[in-house]
Design an enzyme around this catalytic site. Structure first.
Site, PDB file in Angstrom:
ATOM      1  N   GLY A  86     -24.620  -9.464  -8.281  1.00 53.19           N
ATOM      2  CA  GLY A  86     -23.782 -10.245  -9.190  1.00 53.19           C
ATOM      3  C   GLY A  86     -23.435  -9.535 -10.481  1.00 53.19           C
ATOM      4  O   GLY A  86     -22.277  -9.516 -10.908  1.00 53.19           O
ATOM      5  N   SER A  87     -24.425  -8.930 -11.101  1.00 52.77           N
ATOM      6  CA  SER A  87     -24.214  -8.304 -12.402  1.00 52.77           C
ATOM      7  C   SER A  87     -23.180  -7.165 -12.306  1.00 52.77           C
ATOM      8  O   SER A  87     -22.336  -7.004 -13.190  1.00 52.77           O
ATOM      9  CB  SER A  87     -25.560  -7.772 -12.899  1.00 52.77           C
ATOM     10  OG  SER A  87     -25.381  -6.777 -13.837  1.00 52.77           O
ATOM     11  N   THR A  88     -23.241  -6.404 -11.225  1.00 56.25           N
ATOM     12  CA  THR A  88     -22.291  -5.294 -11.063  1.00 56.25           C
ATOM     13  C   THR A  88     -20.876  -5.797 -10.795  1.00 56.25           C
ATOM     14  O   THR A  88     -19.921  -5.321 -11.410  1.00 56.25           O
ATOM     15  CB  THR A  88     -22.768  -4.367  -9.907  1.00 56.25           C
ATOM     16  OG1 THR A  88     -24.069  -3.899 -10.230  1.00 56.25           O
ATOM     17  CG2 THR A  88     -21.829  -3.198  -9.705  1.00 56.25           C
ATOM     18  N   THR A 126      -2.309  -5.809  -3.647  1.00 60.49           N
ATOM     19  CA  THR A 126      -2.452  -4.416  -4.077  1.00 60.49           C
ATOM     20  C   THR A 126      -3.820  -3.864  -3.681  1.00 60.49           C
ATOM     21  O   THR A 126      -4.766  -4.623  -3.448  1.00 60.49           O
ATOM     22  CB  THR A 126      -2.346  -4.312  -5.616  1.00 60.49           C
ATOM     23  OG1 THR A 126      -3.271  -5.244  -6.205  1.00 60.49           O
ATOM     24  CG2 THR A 126      -0.956  -4.612  -6.102  1.00 60.49           C
ATOM     25  N   ASP A 148       0.832  -1.208   0.000  1.00 61.56           N
ATOM     26  CA  ASP A 148       0.000   0.000   0.000  1.00 61.56           C
ATOM     27  C   ASP A 148       0.867   1.258   0.000  1.00 61.56           C
ATOM     28  O   ASP A 148       0.941   1.984   0.998  1.00 61.56           O
ATOM     29  CB  ASP A 148      -0.931  -0.012   1.230  1.00 61.56           C
ATOM     30  CG  ASP A 148      -1.810  -1.255   1.262  1.00 61.56           C
ATOM     31  OD1 ASP A 148      -2.118  -1.778   0.173  1.00 61.56           O
ATOM     32  OD2 ASP A 148      -2.187  -1.704   2.357  1.00 61.56           O
ATOM     33  N   ASP A 166     -21.489  -6.403  -4.024  1.00 62.27           N
ATOM     34  CA  ASP A 166     -22.596  -5.790  -4.770  1.00 62.27           C
ATOM     35  C   ASP A 166     -23.436  -6.905  -5.384  1.00 62.27           C
ATOM     36  O   ASP A 166     -23.151  -8.086  -5.155  1.00 62.27           O
ATOM     37  CB  ASP A 166     -22.062  -4.851  -5.867  1.00 62.27           C
ATOM     38  CG  ASP A 166     -22.990  -3.656  -6.083  1.00 62.27           C
ATOM     39  OD1 ASP A 166     -24.205  -3.871  -6.208  1.00 62.27           O
ATOM     40  OD2 ASP A 166     -22.505  -2.514  -6.115  1.00 62.27           O
ATOM     41  N   ARG A 203       2.534  -2.238   6.523  1.00 65.23           N
ATOM     42  CA  ARG A 203       3.415  -1.201   7.077  1.00 65.23           C
ATOM     43  C   ARG A 203       4.590  -1.755   7.863  1.00 65.23           C
ATOM     44  O   ARG A 203       5.628  -1.098   7.958  1.00 65.23           O
ATOM     45  CB  ARG A 203       2.573  -0.233   7.915  1.00 65.23           C
ATOM     46  CG  ARG A 203       1.757   0.704   7.035  1.00 65.23           C
ATOM     47  CD  ARG A 203       0.655   1.389   7.797  1.00 65.23           C
ATOM     48  NE  ARG A 203      -0.432   0.478   8.147  1.00 65.23           N
ATOM     49  CZ  ARG A 203      -1.533   0.832   8.824  1.00 65.23           C
ATOM     50  NH1 ARG A 203      -1.650   2.076   9.230  1.00 65.23           N
ATOM     51  NH2 ARG A 203      -2.478  -0.045   9.085  1.00 65.23           N
ATOM     52  N   ASP A 221      -6.771  -6.581  -3.572  1.00 66.27           N
ATOM     53  CA  ASP A 221      -7.617  -6.560  -2.368  1.00 66.27           C
ATOM     54  C   ASP A 221      -8.807  -5.629  -2.604  1.00 66.27           C
ATOM     55  O   ASP A 221      -8.948  -4.606  -1.953  1.00 66.27           O
ATOM     56  CB  ASP A 221      -6.730  -6.065  -1.213  1.00 66.27           C
ATOM     57  CG  ASP A 221      -7.415  -6.095   0.129  1.00 66.27           C
ATOM     58  OD1 ASP A 221      -8.574  -6.529   0.202  1.00 66.27           O
ATOM     59  OD2 ASP A 221      -6.768  -5.673   1.112  1.00 66.27           O
ATOM     60  N   TYR A 273      -3.023  -5.748  15.556  1.00 66.85           N
ATOM     61  CA  TYR A 273      -1.946  -6.603  15.052  1.00 66.85           C
ATOM     62  C   TYR A 273      -1.692  -7.814  15.933  1.00 66.85           C
ATOM     63  O   TYR A 273      -1.856  -7.777  17.151  1.00 66.85           O
ATOM     64  CB  TYR A 273      -0.649  -5.801  14.941  1.00 66.85           C
ATOM     65  CG  TYR A 273      -0.656  -4.783  13.825  1.00 66.85           C
ATOM     66  CD1 TYR A 273      -0.643  -5.195  12.491  1.00 66.85           C
ATOM     67  CD2 TYR A 273      -0.678  -3.418  14.098  1.00 66.85           C
ATOM     68  CE1 TYR A 273      -0.638  -4.260  11.459  1.00 66.85           C
ATOM     69  CE2 TYR A 273      -0.676  -2.477  13.071  1.00 66.85           C
ATOM     70  CZ  TYR A 273      -0.658  -2.911  11.755  1.00 66.85           C
ATOM     71  OH  TYR A 273      -0.658  -1.989  10.729  1.00 66.85           O
ATOM     72  N   LYS A 322     -12.095  -6.265  -2.325  1.00 66.11           N
ATOM     73  CA  LYS A 322     -13.263  -6.475  -1.442  1.00 66.11           C
ATOM     74  C   LYS A 322     -14.571  -6.165  -2.167  1.00 66.11           C
ATOM     75  O   LYS A 322     -15.354  -5.306  -1.759  1.00 66.11           O
ATOM     76  CB  LYS A 322     -13.150  -5.637  -0.169  1.00 66.11           C
ATOM     77  CG  LYS A 322     -11.962  -6.012   0.711  1.00 66.11           C
ATOM     78  CD  LYS A 322     -11.954  -5.245   2.017  1.00 66.11           C
ATOM     79  CE  LYS A 322     -10.776  -5.581   2.897  1.00 66.11           C
ATOM     80  NZ  LYS A 322      -9.484  -5.073   2.442  1.00 66.11           N
TER      81      LYS A 322
HETATM   82  O1  6AU Z   1      -0.166  -4.393   7.604  1.00 63.79           O
HETATM   83  P1  6AU Z   1      -0.999  -3.164   7.384  1.00 63.79           P
HETATM   84  O2  6AU Z   1      -1.856  -2.832   8.565  1.00 63.79           O
HETATM   85  O3  6AU Z   1      -0.193  -1.997   6.922  1.00 63.79           O
HETATM   86  O4  6AU Z   1      -1.952  -3.472   6.139  1.00 63.79           O
HETATM   87  C1  6AU Z   1      -2.925  -4.449   6.172  1.00 63.79           C
HETATM   88  C2  6AU Z   1      -3.544  -4.636   4.817  1.00 63.79           C
HETATM   89  C3  6AU Z   1      -4.355  -3.455   4.296  1.00 63.79           C
HETATM   90  C4  6AU Z   1      -5.790  -3.795   4.591  1.00 63.79           C
HETATM   91  O5  6AU Z   1      -6.667  -3.259   3.630  1.00 63.79           O
HETATM   92  C5  6AU Z   1      -5.779  -5.320   4.537  1.00 63.79           C
HETATM   93  O6  6AU Z   1      -4.453  -5.728   4.867  1.00 63.79           O
HETATM   94  N1  6AU Z   1      -6.723  -5.990   5.460  1.00 63.79           N
HETATM   95  C6  6AU Z   1      -7.643  -6.954   4.989  1.00 63.79           C
HETATM   96  C7  6AU Z   1      -7.591  -7.577   3.687  1.00 63.79           C
HETATM   97  C8  6AU Z   1      -6.369  -8.110   3.170  1.00 63.79           C
HETATM   98  O7  6AU Z   1      -8.595  -7.852   3.103  1.00 63.79           O
HETATM   99  C9  6AU Z   1      -8.600  -7.476   5.848  1.00 63.79           C
HETATM  100  C10 6AU Z   1      -8.555  -7.179   7.219  1.00 63.79           C
HETATM  101  O8  6AU Z   1      -9.308  -7.716   8.000  1.00 63.79           O
HETATM  102  N2  6AU Z   1      -7.590  -6.320   7.656  1.00 63.79           N
HETATM  103  C11 6AU Z   1      -6.676  -5.726   6.814  1.00 63.79           C
HETATM  104  O9  6AU Z   1      -5.824  -4.988   7.310  1.00 63.79           O
HETATM  105  O10 6AU Z   1      -4.145  -3.374   2.896  1.00 63.79           O
END
Ligand code: 6AU
Length: 396
Positions: free
Chosen positions: A112-114, A71, A48, A110, A365, A105, A346, A107
């Site tokens: 199905g069609s969209t 991504t 990110d 919506d 991060r 990523d 975390y 997520k």
């Molecule tokens: O290690 P981070 O905290 O810098 O980044 C975590 C990454 C971010 C979030 O959008 C994603 O993981 N994420 C997701 C995903 C992968 O779907 C789900 C979730 O429950 N928590 C989360 O942090 O890009």
């Protein structure tokens, strides 16, 4: 949340990734398990970063340590959407060079069609460059089958390369699905216009343009599993340890989240498990905070009356892959990693992979903001792999 695995660990928790190759129900999952063994890595980098050029530079540097690069294309400035030379295509070349899969990523959630259109069309054409994507299935299971259908339709077209030829005719802009073809038509249009505007009939009148160009697209068999053959010479480098990834596309169902106060409850997670078991040809596994293979309704949502359930046999057959975000190592001298102050929580790789039984640690991060991201990625790779080895030892 208690799980049945605490008393009776599911067989997939005890097996090595190599052993799980055979019983995988998705070709991309089999491939990924093999890749993990080859690279001794169960690490996914969540890339990110701000700009597309930073993303590509980071992917190139950290590529040797990871098996998945995640991504969020929509937070990247300067994302180039060109299907053949843009950011997606360049990432795909880096994925071949270093041996990793790309996970957008997105997520999706919506009707199905969209989601079908969001997945395969529009500006980003995610299906073309991302091996894996994910979906929040609050909209219902139908969106999973809709995405599976769209991926299948796309997949059926891919063994054929699109070859565009331009000939004289009458162009209709809507016919041109391919951006390159449109460019070519535009070029020809300019040429024809230039020529006709300087051509005069013998009686001095300007000639009119009756026909200009048409574009025909033919499909030719392609012998390698890629969409784009070459961007530059450097893009021809292929990771030597394993063949190129198959063209199959896979979905991870977002079953649980790492964020504080997340509203995804046991009932929702149970619906995710059922949707995964129903769509094994497309669903590779989950984004989750714990292992869900073999899990029962009683363990997730005992008082939920869902009408239809899955059988014990289906639960036993589970071999889904689990990818887990919210992963960070604690700072020196501290036991546990702190949250980010914005709701992210975390856990250490050991807690997630060894204790909770997930397979791939997703780290953003923790690596990106380090002084030396490639060295930090290596440190995370070693920790996450050790957690996997410790799990197998613990459950043997
Ligand atoms: O290690 P981070 O905290 O810098 O980044 C975590 C990454 C971010 C979030 O959008 C994603 O993981 N994420 C997701 C995903 C992968 O779907 C789900 C979730 O429950 N928590 C989360 O942090 O890009």
């Amino acid at each position: 949340m208690s799980t049945s695995q605490e008393t009776q660990p599911h067989w997939s928790l005890k097996q090595s990734f190599a052993e799980r190759v055979e019983s995988s129900t998705h070709p991309l999952t089999s491939y990924l398990f093999r890749l993990m063994e080859v690279k001794q890595s169960n690490l996914c980098l969540s890339a990110d970063v701000e700009h597309a050029r930073d993303l590509l530079a980071l992917a190139d540097k950290v590529g040797p340590s990871i098996v998945v690069l995640k991504t969020h294309y929509d937070l990247i400035t300067g994302w180039d959407y060109h299907p053949h030379t843009g950011t997606g295509a360049k990432l795909a070349a880096l994925a071949r060079k270093h041996g990793f899969l790309i996970f957008e990523d997105r997520k999706f959630v919506d009707i199905g069609s969209t989601v079908q259109k969001q997945y395969t069309a529009g500006t980003a054409r995610i299906v073309e460059w991302a091996h894996i994507t994910n979906a929040d299935i609050h909209a219902g299971e139908a969106m999973v089958s809709a995405m599976a259908q769209a991926a299948q339709k796309w997949r059926e077209r891919v063994p054929y390369e699109v070859k565009t030829s331009v000939s004289v005719g009458t162009p209709v802009a809507d016919q041109f699905a391919d951006e390159e073809a449109e460019d070519q038509v535009e070029e020809l249009r300019k040429v024809v216009t230039r020529e006709t505007s300087t051509t005069k009939d013998t009686d001095g009148r300007k000639s009119s343009i009756v026909s200009i160009t048409t574009v025909t697209q033919t499909y030719e068999p392609a012998d390698s599993p890629r969409l784009v053959k070459t961007i530059s010479e450097d893009d021809e480098i292929v990771f030597p340890g394993i063949e190129e990834a198959p063209l199959d596309r896979g979905l991870l169902i977002l079953a649980q989240m790492s964020s504080k106060g997340c509203l995804m409850d046991g009932k929702y997670t149970w619906e995710c498990v059922k949707a995964a078991r129903k769509n094994k040809g497309f669903v590779m596994g989950y984004v989750a905070q714990q292992n869900l293979n073999g899990i029962t309704k009683e363990a997730l949502a005992p008082s939920y009356e869902d009408g239809e359930s899955t059988t014990e046999q289906e639960a036993q057959a589970d071999n889904f892959i689990h990818m887990t975000p919210g992963c960070k190592l604690p700072p020196p001298g501290e036991e546990a990693p702190q949250g980010d102050g914005l709701g992210q929580q975390y856990n250490t790789p050991d807690n997630l992979v060894n204790i909770k039984g997930t397979d791939i640690a997703i780290v953003g991060r923790g690596i990106i903001t380090a002084a030396d991201p490639p060295a930090e990625a290596e440190r995370y790779r070693r920790k996450a792999w050790k957690a996997y080895q410790d799990r197998r030892e613990r459950l043997a």
